[in-house]
Design a protein around this motif. Structure first.
Motif, short mmCIF file in Angstrom:
data_model
loop_
_atom_site.label_atom_id
_atom_site.label_comp_id
_atom_site.label_asym_id
_atom_site.label_seq_id
_atom_site.Cartn_x
_atom_site.Cartn_y
_atom_site.Cartn_z
N ASN A 285 0.81 -1.23 0.00
CA ASN A 285 0.00 0.00 0.00
C ASN A 285 0.84 1.28 0.00
OD1 ASN A 285 -2.39 -1.54 0.11
ND2 ASN A 285 -2.30 -1.61 2.36
N PHE A 286 2.16 1.14 -0.18
CA PHE A 286 3.02 2.32 -0.25
C PHE A 286 3.74 2.33 -1.60
CE2 PHE A 286 2.46 1.96 4.27
CZ PHE A 286 2.45 3.28 4.72
N HIS A 287 4.01 3.50 -2.10
CA HIS A 287 4.80 3.68 -3.32
C HIS A 287 6.13 4.31 -2.93
CE1 HIS A 287 1.27 2.73 -5.74
NE2 HIS A 287 0.59 3.62 -5.03
N GLY A 288 7.18 3.98 -3.66
CA GLY A 288 8.50 4.54 -3.40
C GLY A 288 9.49 3.46 -3.04
N GLU A 289 10.61 3.88 -2.45
CA GLU A 289 11.65 2.93 -2.09
C GLU A 289 12.47 3.46 -0.92
OE1 GLU A 289 13.90 2.44 -5.64
OE2 GLU A 289 14.91 4.38 -5.46
N ILE A 290 13.24 2.55 -0.32
CA ILE A 290 14.10 2.90 0.80
C ILE A 290 15.54 2.66 0.37
CG2 ILE A 290 14.52 2.56 3.27
CD1 ILE A 290 11.85 1.04 3.35
N THR B 164 5.33 6.47 0.38
CA THR B 164 4.16 7.33 0.57
C THR B 164 2.89 6.58 0.20
OG1 THR B 164 3.08 9.39 -0.10
CG2 THR B 164 4.46 8.32 -1.74
N SER B 165 1.87 6.81 1.00
CA SER B 165 0.53 6.28 0.68
C SER B 165 -0.39 7.39 0.20
CB SER B 165 -0.06 5.62 1.94
OG SER B 165 -0.18 6.57 2.99
N LEU B 166 0.10 8.60 0.23
CA LEU B 166 -0.70 9.75 -0.19
C LEU B 166 -0.45 10.07 -1.65
CD1 LEU B 166 -0.20 12.12 2.89
CD2 LEU B 166 -2.28 10.89 2.27
N SER B 167 -1.47 10.65 -2.27
CA SER B 167 -1.36 11.11 -3.65
C SER B 167 -2.45 12.14 -3.88
CB SER B 167 -1.51 9.94 -4.65
OG SER B 167 -2.82 9.40 -4.55
N LEU B 168 -2.38 12.80 -5.01
CA LEU B 168 -3.39 13.81 -5.33
C LEU B 168 -4.77 13.17 -5.45
CD1 LEU B 168 -3.54 16.84 -5.90
CD2 LEU B 168 -3.32 16.32 -8.32
N GLU B 169 -4.81 11.97 -6.05
CA GLU B 169 -6.09 11.28 -6.21
C GLU B 169 -6.66 10.86 -4.85
OE1 GLU B 169 -3.34 10.52 -7.83
OE2 GLU B 169 -3.82 11.32 -9.82
N SER C 214 -3.02 9.23 7.61
CA SER C 214 -1.84 8.64 6.96
C SER C 214 -0.70 8.47 7.96
CB SER C 214 -1.37 9.52 5.80
OG SER C 214 -0.95 10.79 6.29
N GLU C 215 0.15 7.48 7.69
CA GLU C 215 1.34 7.31 8.52
C GLU C 215 2.34 8.42 8.23
OE1 GLU C 215 3.17 3.51 8.39
OE2 GLU C 215 1.28 2.43 8.21
N ALA C 216 3.10 8.79 9.26
CA ALA C 216 4.09 9.86 9.10
C ALA C 216 5.41 9.28 8.60
CB ALA C 216 4.28 10.60 10.41
N THR C 217 5.36 8.59 7.47
CA THR C 217 6.59 8.12 6.84
C THR C 217 7.31 9.30 6.21
OG1 THR C 217 5.45 7.70 4.76
CG2 THR C 217 5.55 5.88 6.34
N SER C 218 8.57 9.09 5.87
CA SER C 218 9.34 10.18 5.25
C SER C 218 8.69 10.63 3.95
CB SER C 218 10.77 9.71 5.00
OG SER C 218 11.38 9.32 6.20
N GLY C 219 8.19 9.67 3.16
CA GLY C 219 7.54 10.03 1.90
C GLY C 219 6.27 10.82 2.12
N ASN C 220 5.45 10.43 3.10
CA ASN C 220 4.22 11.18 3.38
C ASN C 220 4.52 12.57 3.92
OD1 ASN C 220 2.43 9.25 2.48
ND2 ASN C 220 2.06 8.35 4.50
N THR D 20 14.64 12.86 8.99
CA THR D 20 16.05 12.64 8.64
C THR D 20 16.21 11.98 7.28
OG1 THR D 20 16.47 12.31 11.00
CG2 THR D 20 18.20 11.60 9.49
N PHE D 21 15.25 11.14 6.88
CA PHE D 21 15.42 10.32 5.68
C PHE D 21 14.76 10.94 4.44
CE2 PHE D 21 15.11 7.47 9.43
CZ PHE D 21 16.46 7.13 9.49
N ILE D 22 14.23 12.15 4.55
CA ILE D 22 13.66 12.81 3.37
C ILE D 22 14.80 13.22 2.43
CG2 ILE D 22 12.29 14.77 2.56
CD1 ILE D 22 10.88 14.79 5.25
#
Length: 690
Positions: A68-73, A90-95, A152-158, A202-204
């Motif tokens: 359910n997340f897009h991107g990479e580590i 990130t699980s967020l998007s414009l849509e 949403s989770e507070a991941t670096s991507g989000n 830190t990881f952004i």
């Protein structure tokens, strides 16, 4: 007819079920998509893979994000262990922001009185950007994006996505900011300022994300409109906003903030005060807005061009939006770390250069738990805080060296003055010898007074620093340190005078007048000029200590240039004397003066390099990131200057030693005579007469 109606009912029922399913499917997906939110709405900070698969053999590796997340580590191999360096999950998007809002509510279908053919199942128009979506769905308060963001989770991507979201709102939707819009905007910002999310900043990959967030909030707040005289506009855990209406009749205005912070037993506070003299500048009623961030200081990342070492923030970050003609504010920060060894540096955030600017503020007070700053606002500097200056082991060593060295120096100078007083009648036999000892006395007095001023100034900077007293102590320290060098210069002039003028001697009173003009007049002119030029702009003293400013006005050059110039002149004079000692024409008729001149030359030849070396290392210590050994050498040389003057200016002079020995013998003789009156010269003469 009956069959026809039943067929119609079946069609209606089928249509209802199909439509209902099409509505419920995205809702179920949405529920699954936000299932990572913890109980009671607490923030969850990501369930992502924390290491690469396999052995740590290559320098870098990428891993895909969780379901359910897009991107990479991104990971790097460090000491045979995988270490995470970037994350874009990130699980967020414009849509996702507006997906649920584009489905028609079921009530519009169930209660539809219109015939089936007139009902349109056409898909809604796609939303091209954030501004368009908000204008379409929630133009009045931006509330339509809050639930999606907070779920949403507070991941670096989000976090990076939300920063860009707020940035776009500030750029394209800040034309008419109401209190409702500011509250919604702050709720979104509060989500990524949570203490649980700090580590993920830190990881952004974009290291400017924290600066972009601060600049976006300030830009958005600049357009805020409110109606009441005073307002508590936003009261979130990690962002608070307050506003006032002010005019030229308004008394001093204060913004008081008190906010909680993790690992702090009680809330930390901050106060912004607009001085009365600033409010006098207002012609019309205007808005004054302030924003407080308790956690932003831990997130803000400086541009590495301006320093490789992170400088920890030790208070709230306070932003202000003021009318353009208001420039100066007073800020009081409560310290997060209230250790007595943690001094404060008042700073403003330069949004253009993305760094803390120490020139934006002047420290007024620095006590154990609070610091007060006077700061100047501008379009590029709207946010302020205090930085923590931790004392390292090296700094403690420097303190011990300075404390012990100054004690020895002061005792040495007092001893030097006592010795001069004891031998004075026996050593001032000619005009030149008289002026030589006048120089020694005034050098000792100047350095002794400068050391006392230095000790007083150190107490101001480490305790409750009073700015005016700090300026005064800096002035006297500057003046007396310069006097030390100018009396050394006068000793060099005595050498030139003794070599060049053989048959004609100057009156003692005239030599004294010249000596005091050189020794005290020249330093006074330089010190007064320096304070007159730099103090109106508050650039005379340093922010962290009571000494001449370097970073802003370069006021320290008013000491360094004269001191090092005198060192160069004195060394040149010593070389001239060394060349002339080979010539027999120095003046046999004045052999006593020649001997005195040679003693002065030796004294200057030893003390001048020591003083020059001391302040040469002082200049080196101004270089950023210089090794600590240079600071230790400077502290040693500087602290023991008084001992050097006693040793090389007094004790090593054999004439002074002889005079001191004779003085001590005379004192012993008098004490014996007092104990045995029969040994006195008077009694002896009486016995001879008998």
């Amino acid at each position: 007819m009956k069959m026809k109606s039943q067929a119609m009912m079946i069609c209606w029922l089928t249509l209802f079920l199909v439509t209902e399913c099409s509505y419920n499917r995205p809702k179920m997906h949405s529920k699954n998509r936000y299932k990572h939110q913890g109980p009671e709405g607490k923030l969850n900070v990501g369930k992502t893979r924390e290491k690469c698969q396999g052995a740590c053999t290559t320098s870098y590796c990428n891993q895909s994000c969780a379901t359910n997340f897009h991107g990479e580590i991104g990971f790097t191999c460090n000491q045979k262990k995988w270490q995470k360096i970037t994350e874009t999950c990130t699980s967020l998007s414009l849509e996702a922001l507006f997906q649920d809002l584009n489905v028609l509510p079921p009530s519009s279908i169930v209660a539809a009185p219109i015939p089936l053919p007139s009902y349109s199942l056409r898909a809604p128009e796609p939303i091209r950007d954030v501004a368009q979506g908000i204008r379409k769905n929630c133009p009045l308060d931006y509330a339509c994006i809050i639930d999606v963001v907070k779920s949403s989770e507070a991941t670096s991507g989000n976090i990076a996505f939300i920063v860009e979201l707020l940035k776009n709102i500030s750029l394209y939707l800040a034309d008419n900011v109401t209190q409702e819009k500011m509250k919604s905007y702050s709720e979104v910002a509060n989500h990524i300022l949570d203490t649980a999310a700090i580590s993920n900043w830190t990881f952004i990959p974009n290291k400017n994300a924290s600066s972009d967030l601060l600049q976006s909030v300030n830009l958005f707040a600049r357009q805020l409109h409110f109606h009441s005289e005073s307002e508590n506009i936003v009261d979130e855990l990690f962002i608070q906003t307050k506003g006032f209406h002010v005019n030229h009749n308004t008394s001093e205005k204060r913004f008081n903030f008190s906010m909680n912070l993790k690992n702090v037993t009680k809330g930390i506070s901050g106060v912004i005060e607009i001085p009365r003299q600033e409010l006098w500048k207002l012609q019309n009623t205007s808005r004054a807005i302030s924003i407080a961030f308790p956690t932003l200081g831990a997130i803000l990342t400086e541009n590495p061009v301006y320093g490789s070492h992170p400088r920890p923030v030790n208070s709230l970050v306070l932003s202000v939006v003021l009318p353009e003609n208001l420039k100066q504010i007073l800020l009081t920060f409560e310290k997060i770390n209230q250790s007595g060894t943690k001094r404060a540096r008042c700073v403003g955030w330069h949004s253009g250069e993305r760094r803390w600017d120490e020139n934006a503020c002047i420290k007024m007070k620095d006590v154990r738990n609070k610091a007060q700053c006077r700061c100047n606002t501008s379009k590029t500097i709207m946010s302020f805080s205090i930085l923590m200056s931790p004392k390292s082991v090296t700094e403690k060593i420097l303190e011990y060296i300075t404390c012990i060295g100054l004690s020895i120096s002061i005792l040495s100078l007092l001893l030097c003055l006592i010795i001069e007083a004891m031998v004075w009648p026996r050593v001032v036999v000619t005009e030149i010898s008289y002026m030589r000892h006048v120089c020694i006395v005034n050098i000792a007095v100047s350095l002794l007074t400068a050391n006392v001023c230095f000790i007083i100034a150190s107490n101001f900077s480490s305790q409750a620093q009073d700015y005016n007293l700090c300026v005064a102590m800096t002035f006297f320290s500057h003046f007396f340190y310069l006097s030390l060098f100018f009396w050394m210069l006068f000793k060099a002039l005595l050498i030139i005078y003794g070599i060049l003028v053989v048959f004609r001697r100057m009156l003692k009173s005239r030599m004294m007048a010249i000596g005091f003009v050189v020794g005290y007049g020249c330093p006074l002119v330089i010190a007064v000029t320096t304070v007159a030029v730099t103090e109106p702009g508050k650039g005379y003293v340093r922010a962290e200590a009571c000494w001449l400013n370097w970073d802003n006005t370069k006021a320290l050059l008013a000491f360094v240039i004269p001191a090092l110039t005198i060192v160069a002149v004195n060394l040149l004079v010593v070389l001239i004397v060394a060349a002339n000692t080979q010539r027999p024409s120095i003046g046999s008729s004045k052999s006593q003066d020649v001997a005195i001149i040679m003693r002065i030359s030796k004294n200057v030849a030893i003390l001048t390099p020591l003083l020059g070396l001391t302040w040469g290392f002082g200049i080196i210590t101004l270089i950023r990131d210089i090794p600590s050994v240079f600071h230790i050498i400077f502290a040693l040389l500087n602290a023991f200057q008084g001992f050097f003057i006693l040793l090389f200016g007094t004790i090593m002079d054999h004439k002074i030693r002889d005079a001191l020995r004779m003085r001590m013998t005379s004192l012993k003789g008098k004490s014996r005579a007092a104990e045995n009156p029969s040994l006195s010269p008077t009694n002896g003469s009486k016995l001879m007469k008998r």
